[in-house]
Design an enzyme around this catalytic site. Structure first.
Site, PDB file in Angstrom:
ATOM      1  N   ARG A 173     -19.437 -20.403 -24.822  1.00 24.75           N
ATOM      2  CA  ARG A 173     -18.244 -19.990 -24.087  1.00 24.75           C
ATOM      3  C   ARG A 173     -18.471 -18.733 -23.267  1.00 24.75           C
ATOM      4  O   ARG A 173     -17.743 -18.465 -22.323  1.00 24.75           O
ATOM      5  CB  ARG A 173     -17.082 -19.723 -25.053  1.00 24.75           C
ATOM      6  CG  ARG A 173     -16.658 -20.932 -25.885  1.00 24.75           C
ATOM      7  CD  ARG A 173     -15.726 -20.493 -26.998  1.00 24.75           C
ATOM      8  NE  ARG A 173     -16.420 -19.553 -27.888  1.00 24.75           N
ATOM      9  CZ  ARG A 173     -15.786 -18.793 -28.787  1.00 24.75           C
ATOM     10  NH1 ARG A 173     -14.477 -18.837 -28.902  1.00 24.75           N
ATOM     11  NH2 ARG A 173     -16.486 -17.981 -29.565  1.00 24.75           N
TER      12      ARG A 173
ATOM     13  N   ARG B 204     -22.322   5.663  -5.744  1.00 27.85           N
ATOM     14  CA  ARG B 204     -21.146   6.509  -5.984  1.00 27.85           C
ATOM     15  C   ARG B 204     -21.575   7.756  -6.761  1.00 27.85           C
ATOM     16  O   ARG B 204     -22.281   7.668  -7.739  1.00 27.85           O
ATOM     17  CB  ARG B 204     -20.082   5.750  -6.774  1.00 27.85           C
ATOM     18  CG  ARG B 204     -19.503   4.532  -6.056  1.00 27.85           C
ATOM     19  CD  ARG B 204     -18.406   3.901  -6.903  1.00 27.85           C
ATOM     20  NE  ARG B 204     -17.935   2.640  -6.386  1.00 27.85           N
ATOM     21  CZ  ARG B 204     -16.822   2.460  -5.674  1.00 27.85           C
ATOM     22  NH1 ARG B 204     -16.072   3.516  -5.380  1.00 27.85           N
ATOM     23  NH2 ARG B 204     -16.477   1.266  -5.263  1.00 27.85           N
TER      24      ARG B 204
ATOM     25  N   HIS C 136     -20.257  12.721  -9.188  1.00 27.23           N
ATOM     26  CA  HIS C 136     -18.892  13.200  -9.315  1.00 27.23           C
ATOM     27  C   HIS C 136     -18.716  13.995 -10.602  1.00 27.23           C
ATOM     28  O   HIS C 136     -19.326  13.687 -11.624  1.00 27.23           O
ATOM     29  CB  HIS C 136     -17.925  12.010  -9.309  1.00 27.23           C
ATOM     30  CG  HIS C 136     -17.951  11.244  -8.034  1.00 27.23           C
ATOM     31  ND1 HIS C 136     -17.571   9.921  -7.947  1.00 27.23           N
ATOM     32  CD2 HIS C 136     -18.320  11.606  -6.765  1.00 27.23           C
ATOM     33  CE1 HIS C 136     -17.696   9.503  -6.697  1.00 27.23           C
ATOM     34  NE2 HIS C 136     -18.152  10.500  -5.957  1.00 27.23           N
TER      35      HIS C 136
ATOM     36  N   LYS D 273     -15.633  11.764 -20.218  1.00 28.04           N
ATOM     37  CA  LYS D 273     -15.549  10.345 -19.861  1.00 28.04           C
ATOM     38  C   LYS D 273     -16.366   9.494 -20.830  1.00 28.04           C
ATOM     39  O   LYS D 273     -17.383   9.945 -21.365  1.00 28.04           O
ATOM     40  CB  LYS D 273     -16.091  10.113 -18.439  1.00 28.04           C
ATOM     41  CG  LYS D 273     -15.367  10.890 -17.360  1.00 28.04           C
ATOM     42  CD  LYS D 273     -16.027  10.690 -16.000  1.00 28.04           C
ATOM     43  CE  LYS D 273     -15.349  11.529 -14.926  1.00 28.04           C
ATOM     44  NZ  LYS D 273     -16.011  11.384 -13.615  1.00 28.04           N
TER      45      LYS D 273
ATOM     46  N   TYR E 244     -13.949   3.406 -16.708  1.00 29.72           N
ATOM     47  CA  TYR E 244     -13.906   4.806 -17.096  1.00 29.72           C
ATOM     48  C   TYR E 244     -12.742   5.020 -18.065  1.00 29.72           C
ATOM     49  O   TYR E 244     -11.591   4.757 -17.716  1.00 29.72           O
ATOM     50  CB  TYR E 244     -13.651   5.718 -15.886  1.00 29.72           C
ATOM     51  CG  TYR E 244     -14.645   5.593 -14.766  1.00 29.72           C
ATOM     52  CD1 TYR E 244     -15.670   6.522 -14.627  1.00 29.72           C
ATOM     53  CD2 TYR E 244     -14.541   4.569 -13.824  1.00 29.72           C
ATOM     54  CE1 TYR E 244     -16.578   6.426 -13.581  1.00 29.72           C
ATOM     55  CE2 TYR E 244     -15.442   4.468 -12.777  1.00 29.72           C
ATOM     56  CZ  TYR E 244     -16.459   5.397 -12.660  1.00 29.72           C
ATOM     57  OH  TYR E 244     -17.348   5.295 -11.621  1.00 29.72           O
TER      58      TYR E 244
ATOM     59  N   GLU F  97     -11.349  17.091  -8.172  1.00 27.14           N
ATOM     60  CA  GLU F  97     -12.543  16.246  -8.173  1.00 27.14           C
ATOM     61  C   GLU F  97     -13.560  16.754  -7.168  1.00 27.14           C
ATOM     62  O   GLU F  97     -13.245  16.966  -5.995  1.00 27.14           O
ATOM     63  CB  GLU F  97     -12.166  14.793  -7.890  1.00 27.14           C
ATOM     64  CG  GLU F  97     -11.295  14.184  -8.977  1.00 27.14           C
ATOM     65  CD  GLU F  97     -11.914  14.309 -10.359  1.00 27.14           C
ATOM     66  OE1 GLU F  97     -13.094  13.938 -10.533  1.00 27.14           O
ATOM     67  OE2 GLU F  97     -11.228  14.797 -11.273  1.00 27.14           O
TER      68      GLU F  97
ATOM     69  N   ARG G  49     -17.263  11.296   1.673  1.00 24.46           N
ATOM     70  CA  ARG G  49     -17.250  12.430   0.741  1.00 24.46           C
ATOM     71  C   ARG G  49     -18.606  12.625   0.081  1.00 24.46           C
ATOM     72  O   ARG G  49     -19.114  13.747  -0.027  1.00 24.46           O
ATOM     73  CB  ARG G  49     -16.183  12.188  -0.322  1.00 24.46           C
ATOM     74  CG  ARG G  49     -16.206  13.160  -1.481  1.00 24.46           C
ATOM     75  CD  ARG G  49     -15.381  12.611  -2.634  1.00 24.46           C
ATOM     76  NE  ARG G  49     -15.456  13.476  -3.793  1.00 24.46           N
ATOM     77  CZ  ARG G  49     -15.216  13.070  -5.019  1.00 24.46           C
ATOM     78  NH1 ARG G  49     -14.861  11.819  -5.267  1.00 24.46           N
ATOM     79  NH2 ARG G  49     -15.307  13.907  -6.028  1.00 24.46           N
ATOM     80  N   ASP G  50     -19.232  11.538  -0.358  1.00 26.39           N
ATOM     81  CA  ASP G  50     -20.518  11.646  -1.038  1.00 26.39           C
ATOM     82  C   ASP G  50     -21.650  11.948  -0.070  1.00 26.39           C
ATOM     83  O   ASP G  50     -22.608  12.643  -0.417  1.00 26.39           O
ATOM     84  CB  ASP G  50     -20.811  10.370  -1.821  1.00 26.39           C
ATOM     85  CG  ASP G  50     -19.883  10.191  -3.021  1.00 26.39           C
ATOM     86  OD1 ASP G  50     -19.208  11.171  -3.400  1.00 26.39           O
ATOM     87  OD2 ASP G  50     -19.833   9.084  -3.575  1.00 26.39           O
TER      88      ASP G  50
END
Length: 200
Positions: free
Chosen positions: A23, A60, A63, A73, A133, A144, A169-170
């Site tokens: 399954r 990403r 951060h 986190k 997260y 942030e 931003r990054d």
């Protein structure tokens, strides 16, 4: 569940058993008893659960959250596959500027505990990779921050063969040295105090 203490102080990897049949599979990426045994306390009170979906080649991060208020986190990848990076951004930490890299994916369901003040980044290795997260505080845009994952001083091993996509931003995030010079990095002792207060 297997528990691995990572090279960054306070960070852990948790690898749960994965039960497969015709399954599909079942697993529990967070289990209280192994976490408590490794961390001497249960998971922080959960204030926010979020996830993102990333195409192949999306990068990403790095951060992190301004401290205070700070944010711990617990992250895992239930679907897809990513190259994950933890970077110690805590000034005064014995492992400041060091990083850990591992693969997270739906096959292993490995999870990471990320202490307050430790940065997080990942490169999606497959289309539709999902990162979940579980966080100790809610999102506030003004708190942030980011450091460039392409900082040559950090030397993160970004795999070749990917058409890397980043947010604006990054792309324009400061290097580690620039962030430190601008007073944007958290102090280790402050991070430890904020993290300890999560359970009070």
């Amino acid at each position: 569940m297997q528990v691995h203490k990572l090279g960054i102080e306070g960070a852990f990897a948790f690898v749960p058993p994965v039960y497969r049949d015709d399954r599909g599979l079942f697993t529990s990426p967070y289990q209280d008893a192994p976490f408590t045994a490794a961390h001497d306390r249960t998971l922080f009170p959960v204030r926010d659960i979020s996830h993102n979906l990333s195409a192949r080649g999306v990068l990403r991060g790095i951060h992190y959250t301004k401290t205070p208020p700070g944010r711990a986190k617990y992250v895992y990848c239930p679907y897809g596959q990513v190259r994950d990076y933890l970077i110690d951004l805590r000034i005064g930490s014995a492992t400041f500027g060091q990083w850990e890299s591992t693969e997270l994916g739906g096959d292993s369901c490995q999870a990471l505990y990320i202490p307050v003040g430790v940065g997080h980044a990942f490169l999606s290795l497959r289309d539709d990779s999902i990162i979940v997260y579980v966080m100790s505080d809610g999102y506030a845009a003004e708190n942030e921050l980011a450091v460039s994952p392409r900082d040559p001083e950090l030397g993160l091993p970004i795999p070749e063969g990917y058409d890397v996509t980043q947010s604006e931003r990054d792309r324009v995030a400061p290097t580690l040295a620039e962030a430190r010079a601008q007073g944007l990095l958290p102090e280790y002792e402050t991070c430890r105090k904020v993290e300890a207060a999560l359970w009070t």
